[in-house]
Scaffold this active site. Structure first.
Site, PDB file in Angstrom:
ATOM      1  N   CYS A  64       0.845  -1.207   0.000  1.00 33.82           N
ATOM      2  CA  CYS A  64       0.000   0.000   0.000  1.00 33.82           C
ATOM      3  C   CYS A  64       0.877   1.253   0.000  1.00 33.82           C
ATOM      4  CB  CYS A  64      -0.914  -0.029   1.220  1.00 33.82           C
ATOM      5  SG  CYS A  64      -1.854   1.482   1.477  1.00 33.82           S
ATOM      6  N   CYS A  67      -0.178   4.142   2.467  1.00 32.23           N
ATOM      7  CA  CYS A  67       0.039   3.786   3.882  1.00 32.23           C
ATOM      8  C   CYS A  67       1.335   4.387   4.404  1.00 32.23           C
ATOM      9  CB  CYS A  67       0.040   2.271   4.055  1.00 32.23           C
ATOM     10  SG  CYS A  67      -1.565   1.519   3.707  1.00 32.23           S
TER      11      CYS A  67
END
Length: 143
Positions: A64, A67
Site C-alpha cells: 500500500c 500507507c
C-alpha cells in the site's frame, strides 16, 4: 460523429463525478459515537493500545503506497504533540491480521482509528488524513 463525442464527454463527466463521490470523505477524520464501555475489552485486547494516553491504530499493508504517507503524517503529529502527552502509534498489517480488520470494518487501505486511554474508539479516517485534522482530534484526548 458528433453524437460519439457528446457521449464520450458525458461518460467522462459521469465517471469523474462518481470518483469524486466515492472519495470525497477520503482523509477526513470522523468522530465515532459509541456507548460508554463500547470498544474496550476483548475487541481491542490484541491491538496493543496504550492505557496512559490515546493510541493511533493504522491499518496498512506492505504493498500500500498511501500507507507510507499515513505513517509519516502520524509520526509527525505524534512528534508535534509530544509535549502534551504520550501518543501511541500501532501499525497493523492487514494481510497478517485480517481478523482485526474485519472486526473494525476496514474495507480500504489506509484506514486509521484513534482510541482514547480507556480503549474506546473515538475517531476514524480512510485515506491519508491531514496532520491538522489528526492534531485536532488528538488534543482533547491529551487534556
Amino acid at each position: 460523429m458528433m453524437a460519439v463525442i457528446v457521449a464520450t464527454i458525458a461518460v467522462g463527466v459521469l465517471t469523474a463525478l462518481a470518483g469524486w463521490l466515492l472519495t470525497r470523505r477520503s482523509g477526513n477524520v470522523r468522530e465515532i459515537r459509541s456507548a460508554p464501555g463500547q470498544g474496550a475489552g476483548a475487541d481491542t485486547a490484541d491491538l496493543g493500545l496504550s492505557r496512559t494516553g490515546p493510541t493511533i491504530v493504522h491499518f496498512s499493508a506492505p504493498w500500500c503506497g498511501p500507507c507510507d504517507r499515513v505513517r509519516r503524517v502520524v509520526d509527525q503529529v505524534c512528534e508535534d504533540l509530544r509535549d502534551l502527552g504520550d501518543i501511541a502509534h500501532v501499525e497493523i498489517d492487514l494481510d497478517a491480521n485480517p481478523a482485526a480488520a474485519r472486526r473494525f470494518s476496514v474495507l480500504s487501505l489506509p484506514t486509521t482509528l484513534i482510541f482514547d486511554a480507556d480503549g474506546q474508539q473515538r475517531y476514524r479516517t480512510s485515506g491519508v488524513p491531514k496532520a491538522a485534522d489528526l492534531q485536532s482530534a488528538l488534543e482533547p484526548l491529551l487534556a
